[in-house]
Design a protein around this motif. Structure first.
Motif: not given
Length: 132
Positions: A122-124, A108-110, A93-97, A114-116
């Motif tokens: 943080s999850l990793a 806005f997409l950038l 999803c981040a790569a597609f975004n 950044c949030g993604e």
């Protein structure tokens, strides 16, 4: 009165939506039950517990194991098995975004990217710390 959402109108539209919801709930219940029973069978085959008694030790509505230690073991194993596919999905999803924001030149997409990436990192990191 709510407006209709499709050309089907009333009463077909709410009946179809309600039927789809009930079918999804029933299928999900059966799949979750089967996954939990398969977990019991694998644990019994590995010698981690006695052969499951009939009826299985599950709460009928929540499908939680009656034994809290077994429930904790199952949820931990289910979380760990679903974590890597979730990280891969989030990365895709981040790569597609990123590709979409480059094509559309949308700030806005950038910001969303950044949030993604922060969530992905943080999850990793949390998984890395838990496995150490």
């Amino acid at each position: 009165v709510l407006p209709q959402l499709s050309v089907l109108g009333r009463p077909a539209e709410p009946l179809l939506l309600g039927g789809a919801l009930l079918l999804g709930e029933a299928a999900g219940y059966l799949l979750e039950r089967r996954m939990r029973l398969a977990f019991l069978e694998r644990a019994a085959a590995a010698g981690q517990l006695l052969a499951p008694a009939a009826p299985p030790p599950l709460e009928p509505w929540t499908l939680q194991f009656v034994d809290r230690d077994m429930e904790a073991q199952y949820t931990s194993k289910a979380f760990r098995s679903a974590f890597l596919p979730f990280l891969v999905f989030l990365g895709m999803c981040a790569a597609f975004n990123l590709a979409l924001s480059c094509v559309l030149k949308n700030e806005f997409l950038l910001d969303e990217l950044c949030g993604e990436l922060v969530l992905l990192a943080s999850l990793a990191g949390a998984r890395w710390r838990a496995d150490r």
